[in-house]
Design an enzyme around this catalytic site. Structure first.
Site, PDB file in Angstrom:
ATOM      1  CD  GLU A   1      -7.284  -1.629  -1.976  1.00 54.81           C
ATOM      2  OE1 GLU A   1      -8.021  -1.092  -1.125  1.00 54.81           O
ATOM      3  OE2 GLU A   1      -6.277  -2.282  -1.691  1.00 54.81           O
TER       4      GLU A   1
ATOM      5  CG  HIS B   1      -2.184  -0.713   1.058  1.00 58.60           C
ATOM      6  ND1 HIS B   1      -3.354  -0.319   1.664  1.00 58.60           N
ATOM      7  CD2 HIS B   1      -2.484  -1.814   0.346  1.00 58.60           C
ATOM      8  CE1 HIS B   1      -4.332  -1.143   1.332  1.00 58.60           C
ATOM      9  NE2 HIS B   1      -3.814  -2.076   0.541  1.00 58.60           N
TER      10      HIS B   1
ATOM     11  CB  SER C   1     -14.040 -10.433  -7.008  1.00 56.74           C
ATOM     12  OG  SER C   1     -14.189  -9.708  -8.223  1.00 56.74           O
ATOM     13  N   GLY C   2     -15.118 -12.930  -9.134  1.00 58.18           N
ATOM     14  CA  GLY C   2     -16.343 -13.411  -9.762  1.00 58.18           C
ATOM     15  C   GLY C   2     -16.060 -14.099 -11.081  1.00 58.18           C
TER      16      GLY C   2
END
Length: 321
Positions: free
Chosen positions: A107, A38, A173-174
């Site tokens: 992000e 980060h 995530s999917g």
């Protein structure tokens, strides 16, 4: 066989502390270590955000044989993929082939600092596809020229390549992300204990590869103190990644979690010293098809007691799974 890891939380500890934690985690018996990457902490209360790659280089020298992984790096905005490839190859050499490169689409919190804007998820995934292509070509050796829709490379080459190619893990995530990244990833990185997600990864990757997830816990003999600490430092996590990926600052995360109560956090993060609660939470991931689970101990000042409990109670109980 399940593998239990430890998370080096760059958001809640400084670099020297993280290096000490990495050594203690190896001595406690953890199988691998993952490091967040980060530029900002999620919340100001967390108080840290050292450079993950510099820290991992030191960790690789301080530890002896424990596996290492980024969880995760975004090679599309703040870092160019050619630089990530060089960092990963170098770390693989330094660590003696213990490193896995965990990648994700990023992000806003960390990537907005380069002031290139923050596109939608589809564009972010398309950029990640190009980035992985560049990284793989550089791992192949030789000179690389690349002209993609989003990313370019001009005559790049890695002069120091490890004996063992760096495996690439990709956060999904999917269905869309599994279909996109399953065929090009070596390792799946997930968030939720959903068997549908691991099944889709196996379907599109064509193999039952390693699958890594993460479980935060707040270990403490004082349940109330553990709950308070988890709320203070991890309330940001409850809105979910579809929201969190878009938030640009610690203040935004604090605002998004403003109505989150300590009891809300305790419902999803085991708080206290109940080994059974940790096992029950971990079992959901292994039942869903994950092979590896990295624990996060909430609170930089509560690592020593956690490592003692990990050796004596937590790891033996989890290994029975």
């Amino acid at each position: 066989m399940t593998s239990i890891g430890y998370t080096l939380m760059t958001e809640q500890a400084g670099p020297r502390e993280l290096i000490r934690h990495s050594v203690a985690a190896e001595q406690a018996g953890f199988d691998f270590e993952v490091s967040s990457d980060h530029y900002f902490p999620w919340l100001e209360e967390m108080g840290h955000s050292p450079n993950a790659w510099v820290t991992l280089g030191a960790v690789a020298q301080a530890t002896d044989g424990i596996a290492l992984m980024t969880y995760v790096t975004s090679p599309t905005f703040r870092y160019h993929p050619a630089v990530v490839a060089q960092q990963a190859a170098t770390l693989q050499i330094i660590s003696g082939n213990r490193f896995t490169l965990g990648l994700g689409s990023g992000e806003a919190l960390n990537e907005h600092i380069v002031a290139t804007g923050w596109p939608g998820a589809n564009v972010r995934q398309a950029r990640l596809v190009e980035a992985i292509d560049i990284i793989n070509q550089l791992f192949d050796g030789g000179s690389v020229n690349y002209q993609g829709k989003y990313l370019q490379v001009d005559s790049a080459r890695l002069w120091d390549l490890p004996e063992v190619r760096v495996p690439i893990g990709i956060a999904v995530s999917g269905r869309q992300s599994c279909e996109t990244f399953g065929p090009i990833g070596d390792v799946m990185i997930g968030i939720d204990p959903e068997p549908e997600l691991t099944g889709m990864w196996d379907q599109f990757s064509g193999s039952k590869s390693r699958k890594v997830a993460q479980l935060p816990i707040s270990w403490d003999s004082d349940v109330e103190a553990a709950t308070t600490r988890a709320h203070e430092l991890f309330r940001w996590s409850l809105p979910g990644w579809k929201v969190n990926a878009e938030l640009p600052s610690p203040a935004a995360f604090a605002s998004a979690a403003e109505t989150t109560r300590p009891e809300d956090v305790a419902e999803v993060i085991p708080c206290g010293n109940d080994v059974g609660a940790v096992v029950a939470a971990a079992k959901k991931f292994f039942d869903a098809g994950y092979t590896d689970l990295a624990l996060v101990q909430v609170g930089a000042d509560h690592q020593t007691s956690f490592f003692e409990a990990a050796t004596a109670e937590i790891l033996p109980a989890l290994r029975k799974l």
